[in-house]
Design a protein around this motif. Structure first.
Motif, PDB file in Angstrom:
ATOM      1  N   ALA A 220       0.806  -1.306  -0.331  1.00 49.27           N
ATOM      2  CA  ALA A 220       0.397   0.166   0.073  1.00 49.27           C
ATOM      3  C   ALA A 220       0.647   1.434   0.041  1.00 49.27           C
ATOM      4  CB  ALA A 220      -0.992   0.104   1.039  1.00 49.27           C
ATOM      5  N   CYS A 221       2.032   1.510   0.757  1.00 47.40           N
ATOM      6  CA  CYS A 221       3.102   2.483   0.614  1.00 47.40           C
ATOM      7  C   CYS A 221       3.342   2.911  -0.685  1.00 47.40           C
ATOM      8  CB  CYS A 221       3.658   1.531   1.869  1.00 47.40           C
ATOM      9  SG  CYS A 221       5.371   3.266   1.961  1.00 47.40           S
ATOM     10  N   LEU A 222       4.126   1.158  -1.047  1.00 41.84           N
ATOM     11  CA  LEU A 222       4.813   1.430  -2.754  1.00 41.84           C
ATOM     12  C   LEU A 222       3.612   2.457  -3.277  1.00 41.84           C
ATOM     13  CD1 LEU A 222       6.793  -1.758  -2.572  1.00 41.84           C
ATOM     14  CD2 LEU A 222       7.672   0.851  -2.471  1.00 41.84           C
ATOM     15  N   ALA A 223       2.581   1.857  -3.767  1.00 44.66           N
ATOM     16  CA  ALA A 223       1.034   2.499  -4.526  1.00 44.66           C
ATOM     17  C   ALA A 223       1.158   3.831  -3.768  1.00 44.66           C
ATOM     18  CB  ALA A 223       0.623   1.635  -3.750  1.00 44.66           C
ATOM     19  N   TYR A 224       1.593   4.187  -2.815  1.00 48.44           N
ATOM     20  CA  TYR A 224       1.006   5.484  -2.489  1.00 48.44           C
ATOM     21  C   TYR A 224       1.866   6.533  -3.107  1.00 48.44           C
ATOM     22  CZ  TYR A 224      -0.207  10.218  -0.004  1.00 48.44           C
ATOM     23  OH  TYR A 224      -0.187  11.571   0.270  1.00 48.44           O
TER      24      TYR A 224
ATOM     25  N   TRP B 142       5.559  12.446   5.021  1.00 55.66           N
ATOM     26  CA  TRP B 142       7.184  12.646   3.173  1.00 55.66           C
ATOM     27  C   TRP B 142       8.093  13.222   4.213  1.00 55.66           C
ATOM     28  CZ3 TRP B 142       6.530  14.057  -2.267  1.00 55.66           C
ATOM     29  CH2 TRP B 142       5.949  13.412  -3.095  1.00 55.66           C
ATOM     30  N   MET B 143       9.041  13.077   3.552  1.00 59.74           N
ATOM     31  CA  MET B 143      10.833  13.578   4.350  1.00 59.74           C
ATOM     32  C   MET B 143      11.530  14.993   3.101  1.00 59.74           C
ATOM     33  SD  MET B 143      13.746  11.731   5.272  1.00 59.74           S
ATOM     34  CE  MET B 143      13.748  11.169   3.495  1.00 59.74           C
ATOM     35  N   ALA B 144      12.022  15.028   3.411  1.00 61.20           N
ATOM     36  CA  ALA B 144      13.384  15.990   3.075  1.00 61.20           C
ATOM     37  C   ALA B 144      13.761  16.611   3.932  1.00 61.20           C
ATOM     38  CB  ALA B 144      12.020  17.936   2.721  1.00 61.20           C
ATOM     39  N   VAL B 145      15.595  16.273   2.870  1.00 58.47           N
ATOM     40  CA  VAL B 145      16.814  15.736   3.440  1.00 58.47           C
ATOM     41  C   VAL B 145      16.978  17.120   3.274  1.00 58.47           C
ATOM     42  CG1 VAL B 145      18.722  14.681   3.890  1.00 58.47           C
ATOM     43  CG2 VAL B 145      16.849  13.483   3.685  1.00 58.47           C
ATOM     44  N   ILE B 146      17.641  18.152   4.739  1.00 60.64           N
ATOM     45  CA  ILE B 146      17.982  19.340   4.244  1.00 60.64           C
ATOM     46  C   ILE B 146      18.997  19.197   4.013  1.00 60.64           C
ATOM     47  CG2 ILE B 146      17.485  21.073   5.880  1.00 60.64           C
ATOM     48  CD1 ILE B 146      14.921  21.130   4.863  1.00 60.64           C
ATOM     49  N   GLY B 147      19.629  18.438   5.229  1.00 59.93           N
ATOM     50  CA  GLY B 147      21.194  18.069   4.993  1.00 59.93           C
ATOM     51  C   GLY B 147      21.955  19.209   6.562  1.00 59.93           C
ATOM     52  N   ASP B 148      23.283  19.373   6.289  1.00 59.36           N
ATOM     53  CA  ASP B 148      24.260  19.302   7.847  1.00 59.36           C
ATOM     54  C   ASP B 148      23.439  20.251   8.198  1.00 59.36           C
ATOM     55  OD1 ASP B 148      25.692  20.010   9.702  1.00 59.36           O
ATOM     56  OD2 ASP B 148      27.593  20.802   8.387  1.00 59.36           O
ATOM     57  N   ALA B 149      23.229  19.699   9.543  1.00 65.62           N
ATOM     58  CA  ALA B 149      22.316  20.822  10.810  1.00 65.62           C
ATOM     59  C   ALA B 149      22.748  22.407  10.984  1.00 65.62           C
ATOM     60  CB  ALA B 149      21.444  19.840  11.599  1.00 65.62           C
TER      61      ALA B 149
ATOM     62  N   PRO C  50      15.625  22.255  -0.209  1.00 65.77           N
ATOM     63  CA  PRO C  50      16.527  20.253  -0.443  1.00 65.77           C
ATOM     64  C   PRO C  50      15.940  19.414  -1.662  1.00 65.77           C
ATOM     65  CG  PRO C  50      14.138  20.531   1.050  1.00 65.77           C
ATOM     66  CD  PRO C  50      14.766  21.923   0.413  1.00 65.77           C
ATOM     67  N   SER C  51      16.991  18.723  -2.382  1.00 63.78           N
ATOM     68  CA  SER C  51      16.614  18.349  -3.777  1.00 63.78           C
ATOM     69  C   SER C  51      15.785  17.045  -3.555  1.00 63.78           C
ATOM     70  CB  SER C  51      17.518  18.381  -4.796  1.00 63.78           C
ATOM     71  OG  SER C  51      17.955  17.072  -3.855  1.00 63.78           O
ATOM     72  N   ASP C  52      16.378  16.035  -2.248  1.00 61.28           N
ATOM     73  CA  ASP C  52      16.102  14.790  -2.215  1.00 61.28           C
ATOM     74  C   ASP C  52      14.140  14.901  -1.141  1.00 61.28           C
ATOM     75  OD1 ASP C  52      14.996  12.189  -1.075  1.00 61.28           O
ATOM     76  OD2 ASP C  52      17.550  11.749  -0.091  1.00 61.28           O
ATOM     77  N   VAL C  53      13.009  15.021  -1.257  1.00 63.50           N
ATOM     78  CA  VAL C  53      12.010  15.182  -1.507  1.00 63.50           C
ATOM     79  C   VAL C  53      11.060  14.002  -1.767  1.00 63.50           C
ATOM     80  CG1 VAL C  53       9.989  16.509  -0.938  1.00 63.50           C
ATOM     81  CG2 VAL C  53      12.045  17.772  -1.261  1.00 63.50           C
ATOM     82  N   ARG C  54      10.480  12.999  -0.108  1.00 58.57           N
ATOM     83  CA  ARG C  54       9.883  11.973  -1.128  1.00 58.57           C
ATOM     84  C   ARG C  54       9.052  11.493  -0.215  1.00 58.57           C
ATOM     85  NH1 ARG C  54      13.440   7.734   0.730  1.00 58.57           N
ATOM     86  NH2 ARG C  54      15.612   8.799   1.645  1.00 58.57           N
ATOM     87  N   CYS C  55       7.762  10.645  -0.590  1.00 54.89           N
ATOM     88  CA  CYS C  55       7.032  10.501   0.101  1.00 54.89           C
ATOM     89  C   CYS C  55       7.246   8.935   1.046  1.00 54.89           C
ATOM     90  CB  CYS C  55       5.785   9.807  -0.379  1.00 54.89           C
ATOM     91  SG  CYS C  55       4.786   9.246   0.572  1.00 54.89           S
ATOM     92  N   ILE C  56       7.462   8.133   2.222  1.00 59.66           N
ATOM     93  CA  ILE C  56       8.396   7.515   2.807  1.00 59.66           C
ATOM     94  C   ILE C  56       7.331   6.016   2.738  1.00 59.66           C
ATOM     95  CG2 ILE C  56      10.451   8.558   3.324  1.00 59.66           C
ATOM     96  CD1 ILE C  56       9.599   8.645   6.422  1.00 59.66           C
ATOM     97  N   TRP C  57       6.002   6.789   3.432  1.00 59.35           N
ATOM     98  CA  TRP C  57       4.868   5.769   3.753  1.00 59.35           C
ATOM     99  C   TRP C  57       3.720   6.460   4.309  1.00 59.35           C
ATOM    100  CZ3 TRP C  57       7.159   1.200   4.389  1.00 59.35           C
ATOM    101  CH2 TRP C  57       6.093   0.129   5.067  1.00 59.35           C
ATOM    102  N   SER C  58       2.646   5.703   3.933  1.00 62.39           N
ATOM    103  CA  SER C  58       0.966   5.649   3.721  1.00 62.39           C
ATOM    104  C   SER C  58       0.704   6.379   4.772  1.00 62.39           C
ATOM    105  CB  SER C  58       0.142   4.483   2.869  1.00 62.39           C
ATOM    106  OG  SER C  58      -1.087   4.519   3.482  1.00 62.39           O
TER     107      SER C  58
END
Length: 568
Positions: free
Chosen positions: A17-21, A147-154, A162-170
């Motif tokens: 379900a997560c992959l489909a979402y 959704w997760m955005a990888v911001i980088g060095d804190a 951020p360029s790495d922005v993705r849905c990680i789970w339903s």
């Protein structure tokens, strides 16, 4: 089917379900520097903060905001901010807005979390929901995605979005991520009204991939749409989960690292009554647990925000430090930084005071119940209204909107003025232009694709045939923004205050300068009431695409007034 086989099947179905979402979910339209629609002074709601601290002391905070005052609204978006001076001042860095107020997609971003992973990388999470502001069934919750955005060095402010922005789970993000004792990264996720619903999602490859480890079941009779699970590892095998329900806070303890969980039952170590306000539980560096909740331990429903410490894995709690005594404080989130300081962020009166606040203290202060460390700081503002809770007096030097030609503007998202199609209305303003330019915008509603547009300005707008010292006004209808255009006879002088007024009914538009009638513009040949309809969308819309602005107007390339309302 035995329990083990059934659980494997549930896990496989959840991952499918997560992959489909993720495959069907479009990326957010904006994860980066905010637009005019996201400026702080347009917000009528701020809520549900999350806090982090980098190794060099840089603070990060996130919350969600909206121009509307509804608790749940399809125009919600999330904000990321940082402080380099221990929380004295804050700079908003990015916003995440899934649809930029699009009327076609109707997606909201809300309930954000931030987390600095073991590599020192800041990760920003939020929940994305389509079509519905709130859900009441498993089917309705199916559009939720984490959704997760990888911001980088804190330790530094990023130079680019951020360029790495993705849905990680339903589902919806429940609370702050953490590291399990086996090294896996854990993410509390809730799939509302499902069974199980409070899920432990993990990554064993530092955030590249995600899988479902296990989940706890909330009894069906107390399930709700605000479960917000808080999951905390207690030891190498024991993982504790607390969740909100219709009947207070429930809990479950896994003894196999989060794979299997008994059905949730009422929490016995502290009381949290039928209002089921979200609590915050964090594992400190020494293994003790921090609890932050509304009211004291023994009160079902109480005012104020209190902090407690457990030295036995949450079986009992000690101390009790009052962080904020008010009845309107909710949604705490906390961390312990590398110096041992504990920082708790929370909201206060999300739609009235509109504050996100920070408390800083030590574990010893919690156990003593007072400022024994002499370092306690309470009610420190992170986000607060950038305009006063009560209107400023008119024409007071130093309290006027001073247009800088770049960013100075005020937005009125809901003036609560009703102007029916046949009712007259008046717009008036004090202006003090320092220079004549092609278009000094005083007030307006101007948005590409909007049904009604309206603008009041000093200067020569394209097609006026006037000069830069006149008052101009036009009303637009759909794409024809020059439908009705009127120009004053008199001029507006430089470097002195002048009162102007626009009075309109469904017969004519009248312009006044310093209380004297300047001109009358009949609506001959126009549909009666149309200008009133346009202004109604200006002053009373709850949709920011049609919000009133002072000092500018919002088109595809916003132009701002220069020198209007100079207050020096």
């Amino acid at each position: 089917m035995n329990v083990c086989t059934r659980w494997i099947l549930v896990a496989l179905l959840a991952e499918a379900a997560c992959l489909a979402y993720a495959e069907r979910s479009a990326a957010p339209e904006l994860v980066g520097v905010g637009k005019l629609t996201h400026v702080a002074y347009s917000r009528n709601k701020v809520a549900r903060g999350s806090i982090e601290c980098a190794s060099n002391g840089r603070l990060w905070a996130t919350w969600f905001a909206c121009p509307d005052t509804s608790v749940e609204h399809l125009n919600d978006y999330v904000v990321l901010a940082t402080s380099a001076d221990n929380g004295e001042t804050w700079e908003e860095v990015f916003v995440a807005d899934p649809d930029l107020y699009s009327s076609s997609t109707k997606r909201r971003a809300f309930d954000p979390q931030i987390w600095i992973d073991p590599n020192g990388v800041l990760r920003w999470f939020w929940t994305d929901r389509t079509s519905l502001a709130a859900v009441s069934s498993e089917a309705q919750a199916a559009t939720d995605g984490v959704w997760m955005a990888v911001i980088g060095d804190a330790t530094v402010v990023p130079s680019a979005p951020p360029s790495d922005v993705r849905c990680i789970w339903s589902g919806a993000i429940g609370s702050k991520p953490f590291v399990l004792d086996d090294g896996a990264w854990g993410f509390p996720v809730v799939q509302f009204f499902s069974s199980p619903s409070s899920l432990l999602v993990v990554s064993t490859d530092q955030g590249a991939n995600f899988s479902l480890r296990g989940g706890a079941v909330v009894p069906s009779e107390v399930r709700c749409n605000h479960e917000h699970p808080v999951i905390v590892p207690i030891s190498a095998t024991e993982v504790h989960c607390w969740a909100r329900t219709l009947s207070g806070t429930y809990e479950s303890v896994s003894t196999d690292g989060g794979v299997t969980w008994p059905e949730m039952a009422v929490t016995t170590s502290f009381k949290n009554g039928y209002d089921s306000a979200r609590c915050c539980v964090r594992r400190l560096a020494n293994g003790h647990l921090l609890l932050v909740k509304r009211g004291t331990l023994t009160v079902e429903i109480g005012a104020g925000l209190y902090a407690y410490i457990s030295t036995d894995g949450g079986a009992t709690w000690s101390g009790g430090l009052l962080l904020d005594s008010r009845d309107t404080v909710y949604y705490p989130d906390g961390i312990q930084d590398s110096t041992g300081a504990i920082r708790v962020i929370y909201e206060c009166a999300a739609t009235s005071r509109r504050e996100i606040l920070l408390a800083t203290f030590q574990e010893a202060d919690v156990l003593a119940g007072n400022d024994t460390s002499k370092t306690v700081r309470l009610e420190q503002p992170v986000s607060e209204p950038s305009y006063p809770l009560n209107p400023l007096p008119a024409q007071v030097v130093g309290q006027a909107l001073s247009g800088d030609g770049v960013t100075a503007a005020a937005i009125c998202t809901d003036a609560k003025i009703t102007t029916g199609n046949n009712r007259p209305y008046t717009i008036e303003a004090w202006v003090n232009p320092s220079a004549y330019v092609a278009e000094n915008r005083i007030a307006g509603q101007y948005s590409v694709g909007a049904t009604g547009r309206m603008l009041i300005y000093i200067g020569n707008n394209s097609g006026d045939g006037g000069s830069n010292d006149k008052i101009g006004v036009f009303f637009g209808n759909g794409g024809g923004c020059s439908s009705y255009r009127y120009i004053s006879t008199g001029s507006i002088p430089l470097n002195q205050w002048t009162h102007i007024a626009l009075v309109q009914n469904n017969r004519d538009t009248r312009m006044y300068i310093n209380g004297v009638l300047d001109s009358i513009h009949n609506h001959t040949g126009q549909v009666a009431g149309v200008p009133n309809t346009h202004l109604r969308s200006l002053v009373s819309s709850r949709d920011l695409r049609k919000a009133a602005t002072m000092g500018c107007s919002k088109g595809s390339s916003p132009r701002f007034a220069s020198g209007i309302g100079r207050g020096t």
